[in-house]
Write an enzyme that holds these catalytic residues in place. Structure first.
Site, PDB file in Angstrom:
ATOM      1  N   HIS A 210      -1.786   0.258  -9.727  1.00 13.49           N
ATOM      2  CA  HIS A 210      -2.204  -0.822  -8.614  1.00 13.49           C
ATOM      3  C   HIS A 210      -2.660  -1.971  -9.482  1.00 13.49           C
ATOM      4  O   HIS A 210      -4.054  -2.409  -9.437  1.00 13.49           O
ATOM      5  CB  HIS A 210      -3.323  -0.150  -7.755  1.00 13.49           C
ATOM      6  CG  HIS A 210      -3.650  -0.730  -6.525  1.00 13.49           C
ATOM      7  ND1 HIS A 210      -4.022  -0.501  -5.437  1.00 13.49           N
ATOM      8  CD2 HIS A 210      -3.850  -2.451  -6.282  1.00 13.49           C
ATOM      9  CE1 HIS A 210      -4.174  -1.366  -4.208  1.00 13.49           C
ATOM     10  NE2 HIS A 210      -3.930  -2.543  -4.912  1.00 13.49           N
TER      11      HIS A 210
ATOM     12  N   GLU B 225      -3.559   7.703  -4.014  1.00 11.97           N
ATOM     13  CA  GLU B 225      -3.774   6.609  -5.198  1.00 11.97           C
ATOM     14  C   GLU B 225      -5.423   7.112  -5.629  1.00 11.97           C
ATOM     15  O   GLU B 225      -5.945   7.181  -4.675  1.00 11.97           O
ATOM     16  CB  GLU B 225      -3.744   5.262  -4.861  1.00 11.97           C
ATOM     17  CG  GLU B 225      -3.705   4.182  -5.571  1.00 11.97           C
ATOM     18  CD  GLU B 225      -3.070   3.052  -5.228  1.00 11.97           C
ATOM     19  OE1 GLU B 225      -2.082   2.824  -4.912  1.00 11.97           O
ATOM     20  OE2 GLU B 225      -4.093   1.984  -5.346  1.00 11.97           O
TER      21      GLU B 225
ATOM     22  N   ARG C  73       0.832  -1.242   0.104  1.00 13.69           N
ATOM     23  CA  ARG C  73       0.045   0.088  -0.170  1.00 13.69           C
ATOM     24  C   ARG C  73       0.899   1.254  -0.104  1.00 13.69           C
ATOM     25  O   ARG C  73       1.786   1.171   0.713  1.00 13.69           O
ATOM     26  CB  ARG C  73      -0.917  -0.050   1.450  1.00 13.69           C
ATOM     27  CG  ARG C  73      -2.171  -0.975   1.103  1.00 13.69           C
ATOM     28  CD  ARG C  73      -2.861  -0.613  -0.070  1.00 13.69           C
ATOM     29  NE  ARG C  73      -4.143  -1.323   0.252  1.00 13.69           N
ATOM     30  CZ  ARG C  73      -4.390  -2.553  -0.671  1.00 13.69           C
ATOM     31  NH1 ARG C  73      -3.605  -3.029  -1.410  1.00 13.69           N
ATOM     32  NH2 ARG C  73      -5.432  -3.206  -0.775  1.00 13.69           N
TER      33      ARG C  73
HETATM   34  N1  LIG Z   1      -0.663  -4.506  -5.208  1.00 15.99           N
HETATM   35  C1  LIG Z   1      -1.862  -5.299  -5.305  1.00 15.99           C
HETATM   36  O1  LIG Z   1      -2.526  -5.298  -6.241  1.00 15.99           O
HETATM   37  C2  LIG Z   1      -2.040  -6.170  -3.901  1.00 15.99           C
HETATM   38  C3  LIG Z   1      -2.564  -7.261  -4.146  1.00 15.99           C
HETATM   39  C4  LIG Z   1      -2.767  -8.073  -2.921  1.00 15.99           C
HETATM   40  C5  LIG Z   1      -2.279  -7.682  -1.704  1.00 15.99           C
HETATM   41  N2  LIG Z   1      -1.656  -6.519  -1.681  1.00 15.99           N
HETATM   42  C6  LIG Z   1      -1.128  -5.964  -0.272  1.00 15.99           C
HETATM   43  O2  LIG Z   1      -0.264  -6.930   0.292  1.00 15.99           O
HETATM   44  C7  LIG Z   1      -0.716  -7.149   1.720  1.00 15.99           C
HETATM   45  C8  LIG Z   1      -0.114  -8.503   2.174  1.00 15.99           C
HETATM   46  O3  LIG Z   1      -1.002  -9.541   1.694  1.00 15.99           O
HETATM   47  P1  LIG Z   1      -0.922 -10.858   2.506  1.00 15.99           P
HETATM   48  O4  LIG Z   1      -2.022 -11.737   1.738  1.00 15.99           O
HETATM   49  O5  LIG Z   1       0.533 -11.688   2.156  1.00 15.99           O
HETATM   50  O6  LIG Z   1      -1.199 -10.687   3.803  1.00 15.99           O
HETATM   51  P2  LIG Z   1      -0.878 -11.537   5.123  1.00 15.99           P
HETATM   52  O7  LIG Z   1      -0.852 -13.098   4.509  1.00 15.99           O
HETATM   53  O8  LIG Z   1      -1.873 -11.089   6.180  1.00 15.99           O
HETATM   54  O9  LIG Z   1       0.426 -11.149   5.699  1.00 15.99           O
HETATM   55  C9  LIG Z   1       0.943  -9.987   6.085  1.00 15.99           C
HETATM   56  C10 LIG Z   1       2.482 -10.152   6.516  1.00 15.99           C
HETATM   57  O10 LIG Z   1       2.483  -8.496   6.897  1.00 15.99           O
HETATM   58  C11 LIG Z   1       3.255  -8.597   8.204  1.00 15.99           C
HETATM   59  N3  LIG Z   1       2.801  -7.494   8.996  1.00 15.99           N
HETATM   60  C12 LIG Z   1       1.600  -6.827   9.273  1.00 15.99           C
HETATM   61  N4  LIG Z   1       1.799  -5.892   9.786  1.00 15.99           N
HETATM   62  C13 LIG Z   1       3.319  -5.419   9.804  1.00 15.99           C
HETATM   63  C14 LIG Z   1       4.024  -4.479  10.471  1.00 15.99           C
HETATM   64  N5  LIG Z   1       3.406  -3.299  10.915  1.00 15.99           N
HETATM   65  N6  LIG Z   1       5.457  -4.452  10.273  1.00 15.99           N
HETATM   66  C15 LIG Z   1       5.832  -5.681   9.688  1.00 15.99           C
HETATM   67  N7  LIG Z   1       5.319  -6.609   8.873  1.00 15.99           N
HETATM   68  C16 LIG Z   1       3.948  -6.558   9.208  1.00 15.99           C
HETATM   69  C17 LIG Z   1       2.652  -9.869   8.995  1.00 15.99           C
HETATM   70  O11 LIG Z   1       3.246 -10.427  10.081  1.00 15.99           O
HETATM   71  P3  LIG Z   1       3.031 -11.506  11.091  1.00 15.99           P
HETATM   72  O12 LIG Z   1       3.416 -12.597  10.128  1.00 15.99           O
HETATM   73  O13 LIG Z   1       3.951 -11.482  12.231  1.00 15.99           O
HETATM   74  O14 LIG Z   1       1.582 -11.366  11.654  1.00 15.99           O
HETATM   75  C18 LIG Z   1       2.711 -10.880   7.882  1.00 15.99           C
HETATM   76  O15 LIG Z   1       3.704 -11.458   7.941  1.00 15.99           O
HETATM   77  C19 LIG Z   1      -2.181  -6.722   1.750  1.00 15.99           C
HETATM   78  O16 LIG Z   1      -2.403  -6.557   3.019  1.00 15.99           O
HETATM   79  C20 LIG Z   1      -2.573  -5.775   0.963  1.00 15.99           C
HETATM   80  O17 LIG Z   1      -2.393  -4.332   1.406  1.00 15.99           O
HETATM   81  C21 LIG Z   1      -1.557  -5.599  -2.838  1.00 15.99           C
END
Ligand SMILES: NC(=O)c1ccc[n+]([C@@H]2O[C@H](COP(=O)([O-])OP(=O)(O)OC[C@H]3O[C@@H](n4cnc5c(N)ncnc54)[C@H](OP(=O)(O)O)[C@@H]3O)[C@@H](O)[C@H]2O)c1
Length: 325
Positions: free
Chosen positions: A287, A268, A240
């Site tokens: 995005h 955005e 994000r």
């Molecule tokens: N560009 C795009 O089109 C697109 C597409 C999909 C997703 N995304 C973004 O990608 C993000 C991640 O998706 P995901 O499915 O991988 O999520 P996820 O499975 O929930 O994993 C999130 C990871 O981020 C870590 N995290 C959370 N808060 C943090 C912080 N303050 N500092 C450091 N690490 C932190 C978590 O730590 P823990 O393991 O310790 O809980 C976990 O390892 C989404 O939330 C979304 O914003 C973007």
């Protein structure tokens, strides 16, 4: 019978696997009357969800079709339970991250620009100058540099969830030296706590951000963190935009200290006249990293299984907000 509102833009064919005990109600992009539903599948565009919410009545559960849901609670408030589709959309963003790294290290923007300007071969020599400028490696290299390698690079992966782990899998054939960061430290595989970020940044040649936007991660990469990055390091943000301080990032890009590949920005959509468009050494995509043809059926399959659990009175799996009434 439970009523489930979903975006009318989704072809009903994709909802075949939804439980027969629910009534499916297609919702247009705009409403001028109230609609009673129990469960809402908002579309992926926040502006549309903002328009629809004031017309919805009775919503108890929101099944988002995306992983990043930080924009939904400000619309609905705390009175609804919200689930995301964690795991449904890992591949496309992980491929985008891998491609953006390779495109940067193979100087695709420079060569594409040369191709479009009709000066293909003549501008080849610019690659060597670019390499020396951005990395600070001023050795006289022969033959002149035309690309850099990914193999063996030191990569800092911030976020080791569903997508982060997919990125790790995709980078494995390049034998990168991977350092993982998440909220909490753990072992097997070793993951550092985010509190160690400042200590880890100076070693990394590539920093990948793939974590949710939360109050804790807002501006996680600010002026101090950008200053800690090595000369020529690549910052990749597929998470994000607001996880990075845009003003500080533009200063770091304009001074030639770092390079970046950004699928997400703050603000955005990025306005047409925003100075980030004209910063050097940055690849920008709108995005676009996640929405491939496979996205909708996968996201709906996760939503359908969550719905089945809800109907059976079982605990939901991907809860990101529990309703406070
Ligand atoms: N560009 C795009 O089109 C697109 C597409 C999909 C997703 N995304 C973004 O990608 C993000 C991640 O998706 P995901 O499915 O991988 O999520 P996820 O499975 O929930 O994993 C999130 C990871 O981020 C870590 N995290 C959370 N808060 C943090 C912080 N303050 N500092 C450091 N690490 C932190 C978590 O730590 P823990 O393991 O310790 O809980 C976990 O390892 C989404 O939330 C979304 O914003 C973007």
């Amino acid at each position: 019978m439970l009523r489930v509102g979903y975006p009318a833009a989704i072809d009903a064919e994709f909802l075949r696997d939804f439980p027969a005990e629910v009534e499916l109600i297609p919702l247009p992009g705009d409403l001028d009357h109230e609609v009673e539903i129990d469960i809402w599948l908002p579309g992926v565009f926040p502006a549309e969800a903002h328009r629809l919410w004031p017309h919805l009545r009775g919503v108890r559960l929101v099944l988002a079709l995306v992983a990043g849901t930080e924009w939904i609670p400000p619309i609905t408030g705390p009175g609804v339970t919200i689930c995301n589709t964690r795991g449904a959309g890992n591949i496309a963003p992980a491929e985008w991250v891998t491609s953006a790294i390779l495109a940067t290290l193979k100087y695709f923007p420079l060569y594409l620009d040369a191709q479009c300007s009709g000066q293909q071969w003549r501008r080849r020599a610019e690659a060597n100058d670019h390499y020396a400028r951005i990395t600070g490696d001023t050795r006289s290299l022969y033959p002149p540099v035309t690309v850099e390698e990914l193999t063996g690079k030191r990569v800092l992966l911030v976020g080791h969830g569903a997508i982060g782990q997919e990125i790790e899998r995709m980078l494995a054939p390049f034998h990168v030296e991977l350092t993982r960061v998440a909220r909490r430290a753990r072992t097997e595989p070793p993951v550092h706590a985010v509190s160690e970020l400042d200590m880890l940044l100076p070693q990394a040649e590539i920093v990948i951000l793939i974590l949710p936007l939360t109050p804790e991660s807002h501006h996680l990469i600010g002026r101090r963190q950008l200053a800690l990055m090595r000369q020529g390091a690549l910052l990749v943000n597929a998470a994000r935009g607001a996880i990075v301080d845009t003003d500080a990032l533009m200063d770091a890009l304009n001074s030639g200290r770092i390079r970046a590949a950004l699928d997400v920005t703050d603000p955005e959509p990025l306005p047409e006249d925003h100075p980030l468009w004209n910063c050097p050494n940055v690849i920008l995509t709108p995005h676009a990293a996640g929405t491939c043809p496979q996205f909708t059926p996968r996201a709906l399959a996760v939503a359908a299984s969550e719905l089945r659990r809800y109907l059976a009175g079982e605990p939901l799996i991907n809860v990101v907000q529990t309703a406070i009434r």
